[in-house]
Design an enzyme around this catalytic site. Structure first.
Site, mmCIF file in Angstrom:
data_model
loop_
_atom_site.group_PDB
_atom_site.id
_atom_site.type_symbol
_atom_site.label_atom_id
_atom_site.label_comp_id
_atom_site.label_asym_id
_atom_site.label_seq_id
_atom_site.Cartn_x
_atom_site.Cartn_y
_atom_site.Cartn_z
ATOM 1 N N ASP A 89 0.252 15.232 4.182
ATOM 2 C CA ASP A 89 -0.673 15.468 5.300
ATOM 3 C C ASP A 89 0.067 15.899 6.563
ATOM 4 O O ASP A 89 -0.483 15.864 7.669
ATOM 5 C CB ASP A 89 -1.452 14.187 5.609
ATOM 6 C CG ASP A 89 -2.483 13.842 4.549
ATOM 7 O OD1 ASP A 89 -2.683 14.646 3.631
ATOM 8 O OD2 ASP A 89 -3.085 12.756 4.651
ATOM 9 N N ASP A 142 5.717 4.823 -1.023
ATOM 10 C CA ASP A 142 5.673 5.317 0.354
ATOM 11 C C ASP A 142 6.954 6.071 0.674
ATOM 12 O O ASP A 142 7.950 5.991 -0.050
ATOM 13 C CB ASP A 142 5.476 4.161 1.323
ATOM 14 C CG ASP A 142 4.020 3.713 1.411
ATOM 15 O OD1 ASP A 142 3.145 4.414 0.856
ATOM 16 O OD2 ASP A 142 3.762 2.666 2.027
ATOM 17 N N ASP A 144 9.401 5.757 2.701
ATOM 18 C CA ASP A 144 10.678 5.100 2.993
ATOM 19 C C ASP A 144 11.243 4.345 1.793
ATOM 20 O O ASP A 144 12.237 3.628 1.939
ATOM 21 C CB ASP A 144 10.510 4.139 4.171
ATOM 22 C CG ASP A 144 9.405 3.121 3.944
ATOM 23 O OD1 ASP A 144 8.405 3.472 3.309
ATOM 24 O OD2 ASP A 144 9.543 1.970 4.419
ATOM 25 N N ASP A 235 -4.997 -0.809 0.014
ATOM 26 C CA ASP A 235 -4.352 -1.407 -1.155
ATOM 27 C C ASP A 235 -4.945 -2.770 -1.492
ATOM 28 O O ASP A 235 -5.267 -3.059 -2.644
ATOM 29 C CB ASP A 235 -2.839 -1.522 -0.929
ATOM 30 C CG ASP A 235 -2.480 -2.066 0.450
ATOM 31 O OD1 ASP A 235 -3.390 -2.497 1.197
ATOM 32 O OD2 ASP A 235 -1.287 -2.072 0.800
#
Length: 490
Positions: A89, A142, A144, A235
């Site tokens: 995005d 994710d 990281d 989540d």
């Protein structure tokens, strides 16, 4: 008399903490009884391995996206049965960095799905990716995270059980020794991933997908109603919908997925706000259904404690503020001493909660002497900072419970491991100081003054508690202002 009103607030808030601690004590008991959920790892030569889609939701992640793609492309799995979706995005150069990184792996099936409008934020990206995913299973990481190359080989075999809907791994920490605040975050997260996740899973209570480092069965997601963006913790929301449908979740503490911890208070507060507010939103959305559902009493109790755990920050804030007039009442003799002696019962709650964090971290340290003495000083500092966050997180919980909506603000990533690397030039760094930081500063001064008065008057009953509040609010407030940092260099 008005003083008894404050005493009542103090007592009710402490009772909530005590009741919550009983649920934590039960989790700690089952943590010690947890049986490993291991299975023999899959073989790359197994012709029956299912197709897996690895989803990587990213938004303006120029500092870590190359590392992420490199790590995911090292996953050991048959190439013909592996699809990687980069759910992008981004509105900055991250898009170009992804395109460049993809060209380094021509042998791997990578799909770069770029959205120009962030409808539904992360939940929206995952939902659109799911509609185009070819895998039976979906692993999510994710930006990281640096997953274990054997992550798929260790987790996929569990899905031979048709009732398994999701397998969650334990988070590791790439930069836990970067600063005091990264150490304290690791201290807190390790308690969740050790005692809470293991304790719940050991007794088949509801556990949650942690947003990353887990792998889902596609049909489970669809059966539960797909990703929804009406809470800030999509989540946790999907986890409860799936388990209410009868799907089984499984936790693998031995499979570690390392990730970055926010190194500065502005990023910590942003993440904490989203987690605590989203947790409160999910409590409003799911708690009534769970309590009315066909689940055992133990499962319902742990679900209630799980969904309502963010209320601890409001309870701590109420205890903190009401303790001031209560302390004054004891000093002036307006409250009988017997009340204070009876209040010692509430200390059990703090002892239990402290034990949860202590044993979780000590087990990870192998019950070493070094770990023991390290956690002896980290524990009171962690408790102080947690109390110092009660204003900021209490606001988040209140907004979540009352239905006040706010956008999904992702935690900025820094890719910092060494202490000599600065965070102030990060283009995504959050430089705003929440209004709560001023309140925290004022409260730090108030509780510091009360500590001084306690010493002067010889009323030491609450001096340790007020001292921890003074240091906690002070550290959080000062770190918030410090995290404004220097102007970005470009």
């Amino acid at each position: 008399m008005w003083i008894y009103l404050f005493l009542g607030v103090y007592g009710l808030a402490m009772t909530f903490i005590l009741l919550y601690s009983f649920a934590q004590a039960n989790l700690l008991w089952h943590f010690f009884r947890f049986k490993k959920n291991t299975v023999p790892p899959a073989s790359l030569l197994d012709p029956d391995l299912p197709k897996v889609t690895v989803q990587l939701p990213v938004f303006n992640e120029k500092y870590v996206v190359q590392r992420l793609i490199d790590a995911v492309c090292r996953l050991e799995y048959p190439a013909e049965k592996l699809e990687i979706q980069i759910l992008d995005d981004s509105t900055d150069e991250t898009f170009d960095l992804v395109q460049t990184a993809i060209r380094d792996y021509p042998e791997i099936h990578i799909r770069h799905l770029h959205r120009k409008i962030r409808t539904g934020f992360k939940a929206g990206a995952l939902k659109e990716g799911l509609a185009r995913a070819s895998g039976e299973l979906l692993a999510i990481f994710d930006a990281d995270f640096v997953p274990d190359p054997k992550f798929l080989l260790k987790t996929v075999p569990h899905f031979t059980d048709k009732k398994i809907g999701m397998v969650q791994s334990r988070w590791g920490h790439l930069n836990e020794d970067y600063s005091l605040f990264t150490r304290l975050q690791a201290f807190a997260l390790d308690a969740h991933f050790m005692v809470e996740q293991m304790g719940r899973n050991a007794q088949q209570a509801f556990i949650n997908f942690n947003g990353t480092g887990g792998i889902w069965r596609k049909s489970c997601i669809l059966d539960a109603g797909d990703w929804e963006a009406d809470t800030l913790t999509e989540d946790l929301d999907l986890s409860y919908r799936a388990q209410q449908k009868g799907w089984k979740f499984l936790y693998r503490p031995d499979v570690v997925s390392p990730a970055e911890l926010p190194p500065v208070m502005s990023a910590i507060k942003s993440q904490q706000f989203r987690w605590t507010k989203g947790g409160a939103e999910c409590a409003v959305k799911h708690l009534k259904q769970v309590l009315k559902g066909p689940f055992s009493f133990a499962v319902k109790i742990h679900a209630a404690a799980h969904l309502l755990n963010s209320l601890l920050f409001i309870a701590i804030l109420l205890v903190s503020l009401s303790s001031l007039p209560v302390w004054w009442g004891f000093y002036k003799g307006l409250i009988p001493a017997e009340f204070f002696q009876a209040a010692a019962l509430f200390l059990v709650g703090f002892v239990v909660i402290a034990a949860v964090y202590f044993f979780a971290n000590l087990q990870l340290a192998g019950y070493s002497r070094k770990g023991f003495f390290r956690y002896l000083w980290e524990l009171p500092v962690f408790l102080s900072v947690s109390m110092g966050l009660s204003v900021h997180n209490g606001q988040a919980v209140w907004e979540g419970l009352t239905g006040i909506k706010s956008p999904f603000i992702r935690t900025p990533k820094y890719n910092l491991k060494e202490k000599d690397l600065g965070w102030f030039a990060n283009a995504y760094h959050l430089r705003n100081v929440p209004a709560t930081s001023y309140v925290e500063g004022v409260l730090a001064l108030i509780f510091l003054l009360v500590v001084g008065l306690s010493i002067y008057t010889g009323t030491y009953e609450m001096i340790l508690f007020h001292g921890m509040l003074a240091s906690g609010f002070g550290m959080v407030s000062l770190a918030s202002f410090r995290s404004m940092g220097r102007p970005a260099s470009g």
